[in-house]
Design a protein around this motif. Structure first.
Motif, PDB file in Angstrom:
ATOM      1  N   SER A  52      38.633  21.503  44.664  1.00 28.99           N
ATOM      2  CA  SER A  52      39.616  21.216  43.617  1.00 28.99           C
ATOM      3  C   SER A  52      39.322  19.841  43.028  1.00 28.99           C
ATOM      4  CB  SER A  52      41.035  21.269  44.187  1.00 28.99           C
ATOM      5  OG  SER A  52      41.205  20.282  45.192  1.00 28.99           O
ATOM      6  N   TRP A  53      39.603  19.688  41.747  1.00 29.22           N
ATOM      7  CA  TRP A  53      39.390  18.404  41.067  1.00 29.22           C
ATOM      8  C   TRP A  53      40.390  18.272  39.935  1.00 29.22           C
ATOM      9  CZ3 TRP A  53      38.271  17.199  35.961  1.00 29.22           C
ATOM     10  CH2 TRP A  53      37.963  15.848  35.715  1.00 29.22           C
ATOM     11  N   SER A  54      40.901  17.084  39.771  1.00 31.29           N
ATOM     12  CA  SER A  54      41.713  16.747  38.602  1.00 31.29           C
ATOM     13  C   SER A  54      41.523  15.266  38.327  1.00 31.29           C
ATOM     14  CB  SER A  54      43.197  17.055  38.841  1.00 31.29           C
ATOM     15  OG  SER A  54      43.746  16.157  39.800  1.00 31.29           O
ATOM     16  N   VAL A  55      41.817  14.880  37.108  1.00 33.31           N
ATOM     17  CA  VAL A  55      41.716  13.463  36.749  1.00 33.31           C
ATOM     18  C   VAL A  55      42.650  12.634  37.628  1.00 33.31           C
ATOM     19  CG1 VAL A  55      42.075  11.776  34.909  1.00 33.31           C
ATOM     20  CG2 VAL A  55      41.054  13.999  34.378  1.00 33.31           C
ATOM     21  N   GLU A  56      43.858  13.137  37.837  1.00 36.84           N
ATOM     22  CA  GLU A  56      44.844  12.393  38.622  1.00 36.84           C
ATOM     23  C   GLU A  56      44.375  12.204  40.061  1.00 36.84           C
ATOM     24  OE1 GLU A  56      45.447  15.095  36.763  1.00 36.84           O
ATOM     25  OE2 GLU A  56      46.366  14.052  35.053  1.00 36.84           O
ATOM     26  N   ALA A  57      43.852  13.279  40.670  1.00 36.69           N
ATOM     27  CA  ALA A  57      43.384  13.173  42.052  1.00 36.69           C
ATOM     28  C   ALA A  57      42.196  12.231  42.154  1.00 36.69           C
ATOM     29  CB  ALA A  57      43.021  14.555  42.586  1.00 36.69           C
ATOM     30  N   HIS A  58      41.329  12.255  41.131  1.00 37.62           N
ATOM     31  CA  HIS A  58      40.157  11.376  41.144  1.00 37.62           C
ATOM     32  C   HIS A  58      40.599   9.915  41.050  1.00 37.62           C
ATOM     33  CE1 HIS A  58      35.604  11.424  40.189  1.00 37.62           C
ATOM     34  NE2 HIS A  58      35.925  10.305  40.789  1.00 37.62           N
ATOM     35  N   LEU A  59      41.520   9.638  40.155  1.00 33.98           N
ATOM     36  CA  LEU A  59      42.008   8.269  40.019  1.00 33.98           C
ATOM     37  C   LEU A  59      42.721   7.807  41.286  1.00 33.98           C
ATOM     38  CD1 LEU A  59      43.314   8.372  36.349  1.00 33.98           C
ATOM     39  CD2 LEU A  59      41.387   7.025  37.188  1.00 33.98           C
ATOM     40  N   ASP A  60      43.408   8.729  41.944  1.00 27.85           N
ATOM     41  CA  ASP A  60      44.086   8.377  43.192  1.00 27.85           C
ATOM     42  C   ASP A  60      43.080   7.960  44.258  1.00 27.85           C
ATOM     43  OD1 ASP A  60      46.518   8.362  44.980  1.00 27.85           O
ATOM     44  OD2 ASP A  60      45.345   9.891  46.004  1.00 27.85           O
ATOM     45  N   LEU A  61      42.004   8.730  44.389  1.00 25.20           N
ATOM     46  CA  LEU A  61      40.962   8.362  45.354  1.00 25.20           C
ATOM     47  C   LEU A  61      40.348   7.011  44.995  1.00 25.20           C
ATOM     48  CD1 LEU A  61      38.538  10.113  47.435  1.00 25.20           C
ATOM     49  CD2 LEU A  61      37.413   8.894  45.563  1.00 25.20           C
ATOM     50  N   MET A  62      40.116   6.774  43.709  1.00 25.12           N
ATOM     51  CA  MET A  62      39.544   5.505  43.269  1.00 25.12           C
ATOM     52  C   MET A  62      40.472   4.340  43.590  1.00 25.12           C
ATOM     53  SD  MET A  62      38.027   6.862  39.628  1.00 25.12           S
ATOM     54  CE  MET A  62      37.594   5.230  38.995  1.00 25.12           C
ATOM     55  N   ASP A  63      41.746   4.503  43.292  1.00 25.29           N
ATOM     56  CA  ASP A  63      42.700   3.422  43.546  1.00 25.29           C
ATOM     57  C   ASP A  63      42.817   3.134  45.036  1.00 25.29           C
ATOM     58  OD1 ASP A  63      43.178   3.218  40.843  1.00 25.29           O
ATOM     59  OD2 ASP A  63      44.997   4.447  40.885  1.00 25.29           O
ATOM     60  N   ARG A  64      42.797   4.192  45.827  1.00 23.03           N
ATOM     61  CA  ARG A  64      42.954   4.041  47.281  1.00 23.03           C
ATOM     62  C   ARG A  64      41.772   3.297  47.892  1.00 23.03           C
ATOM     63  NH1 ARG A  64      43.666   9.041  48.034  1.00 23.03           N
ATOM     64  NH2 ARG A  64      41.693   9.689  48.998  1.00 23.03           N
ATOM     65  N   ASN A  65      40.606   3.437  47.288  1.00 21.91           N
ATOM     66  CA  ASN A  65      39.388   2.865  47.871  1.00 21.91           C
ATOM     67  C   ASN A  65      38.806   1.698  47.077  1.00 21.91           C
ATOM     68  OD1 ASN A  65      38.548   4.596  50.298  1.00 21.91           O
ATOM     69  ND2 ASN A  65      39.039   6.159  48.759  1.00 21.91           N
ATOM     70  N   GLY A  66      39.550   1.202  46.109  1.00 18.59           N
ATOM     71  CA  GLY A  66      39.068   0.050  45.359  1.00 18.59           C
ATOM     72  C   GLY A  66      37.858   0.341  44.497  1.00 18.59           C
ATOM     73  N   ILE A  67      37.817   1.545  43.903  1.00 20.56           N
ATOM     74  CA  ILE A  67      36.739   1.913  42.980  1.00 20.56           C
ATOM     75  C   ILE A  67      37.218   1.617  41.563  1.00 20.56           C
ATOM     76  CG2 ILE A  67      35.290   3.773  42.083  1.00 20.56           C
ATOM     77  CD1 ILE A  67      35.644   5.174  44.818  1.00 20.56           C
TER      78      ILE A  67
ATOM     79  N   HIS B 191      40.227   6.791  29.434  1.00 23.10           N
ATOM     80  CA  HIS B 191      40.264   5.857  30.570  1.00 23.10           C
ATOM     81  C   HIS B 191      39.013   4.969  30.517  1.00 23.10           C
ATOM     82  CE1 HIS B 191      43.439   8.375  32.392  1.00 23.10           C
ATOM     83  NE2 HIS B 191      42.711   9.399  31.992  1.00 23.10           N
ATOM     84  N   PRO B 192      38.904   4.106  29.511  1.00 21.63           N
ATOM     85  CA  PRO B 192      37.645   3.389  29.270  1.00 21.63           C
ATOM     86  C   PRO B 192      37.224   2.451  30.379  1.00 21.63           C
ATOM     87  CG  PRO B 192      39.419   2.500  27.909  1.00 21.63           C
ATOM     88  CD  PRO B 192      39.948   3.760  28.530  1.00 21.63           C
ATOM     89  N   CYS B 193      38.167   1.946  31.158  1.00 22.36           N
ATOM     90  CA  CYS B 193      37.806   1.036  32.244  1.00 22.36           C
ATOM     91  C   CYS B 193      37.550   1.778  33.550  1.00 22.36           C
ATOM     92  CB  CYS B 193      38.913  -0.001  32.457  1.00 22.36           C
ATOM     93  SG  CYS B 193      39.165  -1.071  31.035  1.00 22.36           S
ATOM     94  N   ARG B 194      37.956   3.042  33.621  1.00 16.37           N
ATOM     95  CA  ARG B 194      37.887   3.771  34.879  1.00 16.37           C
ATOM     96  C   ARG B 194      36.732   4.763  34.944  1.00 16.37           C
ATOM     97  NH1 ARG B 194      42.183   3.123  37.965  1.00 16.37           N
ATOM     98  NH2 ARG B 194      40.508   2.984  39.517  1.00 16.37           N
ATOM     99  N   PHE B 195      36.358   5.342  33.815  1.00 11.28           N
ATOM    100  CA  PHE B 195      35.313   6.361  33.826  1.00 11.28           C
ATOM    101  C   PHE B 195      34.189   6.019  32.861  1.00 11.28           C
ATOM    102  CE2 PHE B 195      38.936   9.410  34.932  1.00 11.28           C
ATOM    103  CZ  PHE B 195      38.589   9.470  36.273  1.00 11.28           C
ATOM    104  N   GLY B 196      32.962   6.361  33.278  1.00 15.18           N
ATOM    105  CA  GLY B 196      31.815   6.468  32.399  1.00 15.18           C
ATOM    106  C   GLY B 196      31.289   7.874  32.599  1.00 15.18           C
ATOM    107  N   ASN B 197      30.145   8.192  31.993  1.00 19.00           N
ATOM    108  CA  ASN B 197      29.638   9.544  32.188  1.00 19.00           C
ATOM    109  C   ASN B 197      28.136   9.647  31.953  1.00 19.00           C
ATOM    110  OD1 ASN B 197      29.142  10.777  29.263  1.00 19.00           O
ATOM    111  ND2 ASN B 197      31.016   9.555  29.169  1.00 19.00           N
ATOM    112  N   PHE B 198      27.539  10.594  32.662  1.00 14.35           N
ATOM    113  CA  PHE B 198      26.148  10.986  32.461  1.00 14.35           C
ATOM    114  C   PHE B 198      26.147  12.361  31.802  1.00 14.35           C
ATOM    115  CE2 PHE B 198      25.439   8.487  36.553  1.00 14.35           C
ATOM    116  CZ  PHE B 198      24.949   7.364  35.895  1.00 14.35           C
ATOM    117  N   ALA B 199      25.454  12.489  30.694  1.00 12.77           N
ATOM    118  CA  ALA B 199      25.425  13.749  29.961  1.00 12.77           C
ATOM    119  C   ALA B 199      24.591  14.793  30.696  1.00 12.77           C
ATOM    120  CB  ALA B 199      24.856  13.524  28.559  1.00 12.77           C
ATOM    121  N   SER B 200      25.036  16.046  30.624  1.00 13.44           N
ATOM    122  CA  SER B 200      24.256  17.176  31.124  1.00 13.44           C
ATOM    123  C   SER B 200      23.336  17.684  30.022  1.00 13.44           C
ATOM    124  CB  SER B 200      25.184  18.321  31.561  1.00 13.44           C
ATOM    125  OG  SER B 200      25.961  17.942  32.679  1.00 13.44           O
TER     126      SER B 200
END
Length: 319
Positions: free
Chosen positions: A37-52, A90-99
């Motif tokens: 499972s994946w969502s933006v909210e869950a991803h941000l939660d993991l990032m916040d919890r771990n200082g990412i 979310h310009p400060c939180r995400f970047g991306n690599f194109a497929s």
């Protein structure tokens, strides 16, 4: 400068992609039990919890090409537009690599232009092979020439090898097949001269290089034995491998990073979580192990070291 981690190995998994991949026969991708499972909210939660601070999002295996070039082009475009929208939101939180829709070279060149010029991507993500076309294949050279021209960051990601039905022995392919397919395609890049012809690319190898660190001297020896003598002026295999970047995704400690540091200097090591394919509790544990490990450079931590390395690759993340 930010002290938060920059995660160069992080995956997005939108519902439309899972549906299309499942329809194409990937209900159990790479022998796994199913899709995480994946969502933006869950991803941000993991990032916040771990200082990412920032996660560079990419698509994992099986990629976007399921056998039809036109469908692959459409799916690559949809995925890339989706990732770009997340980055804008979310310009400060995400970047991306194109497929890219490899092995379709024309489609990939078109998508490179769109991703960089219209979407402002941070780089491209390439699977170790697509339908048996590994990255040293001369048919892909126009793609690497364009990435070199753009001085692109190229993030590699493993997939099941062409022989997985026999070699995986019924076990999930990410366990060891990913590790060896990473070594296989990096060796192909070295032996085919891709890295010496296109030295402006910045290549990131995942999972501490897979099997590359312990095979580097062996690859170097065979390169000297079997490549024509007129190529002897090129960088040898170890020199080429030392010029790449390597992320720490997976079980970096206690053994993989020490092996990697026998090959490369600490300024070539980057942080990677491998979320969402690494479940949150395991991702948390991996990050805790990194935080507990001694940094190889005096006066630094793995956090500060890998963040500084990533900021050189991605200047917009330096704040």
């Amino acid at each position: 400068m930010s002290s938060g981690l920059i995660d160069v190995h992080a995956h997005l998994l939108p519902d439309f992609y899972v549906q299309q991949a499942t329809t194409a026969g990937h209900a159990h991708p790479d022998g796994m039990g199913g899709w995480p499972s994946w969502s933006v909210e869950a991803h941000l939660d993991l990032m916040d919890r771990n200082g990412i601070e920032t996660a560079m999002l990419s698509m994992s295996s099986p990629g976007v090409h399921f056998g039809d070039d036109k469908a692959a082009r459409l799916l690559a475009r949809r995925v890339n537009e989706y990732a770009a929208e997340l980055t804008r939101e979310h310009p400060c939180r995400f970047g991306n690599f194109a497929s890219l829709p490899l092995p379709d070279v024309d489609g990939s060149l078109e998508e490179i232009a769109f991703a960089f010029d219209e979407l402002g991507t941070d780089g491209v993500a390439l699977l170790t092979h697509t339908h048996g076309v590994y990255l040293g294949d001369q048919r892909l050279d126009p793609v690497f020439a364009e990435l070199d021209r753009r001085r692109a960051v190229v993030f590699l990601h493993p997939t099941s090898p062409v022989c997985w039905e026999q070699s995986a022995l019924g076990r999930p392919r990410p366990m060891v097949e990913y590790i060896f397919d990473t070594a296989r395609t990096v060796t192909d890049l070295v032996m085919a001269g891709v890295l010496t012809r296109h030295q402006n690319m910045q290549v990131i190898v995942p999972h501490c290089g897979g099997a590359v660190p312990v095979l580097a001297d062996r690859i170097n020896e065979f390169m000297r034995l079997f490549l024509p003598s007129e190529n002897s002026a090129s960088l040898d295999a170890v020199q080429q491998l030392r010029g790449l970047y390597y992320d720490m995704a997976g079980t970096a400690f206690p053994r993989q990073v020490p092996a990697l540091l026998k090959l490369v200097d600490p300024d070539r090591v980057l942080f990677g979580s491998d979320y969402c394919w690494t479940p949150p509790p395991l991702a948390d544990a991996h990050i805790a192990a990194i935080d507990a490990a001694e940094s190889p450079a005096e006066g630094t931590t793995w956090r500060s070291l890998t963040t500084a390395n990533a900021q050189r690759l991605f200047p917009r993340t330096a704040r």
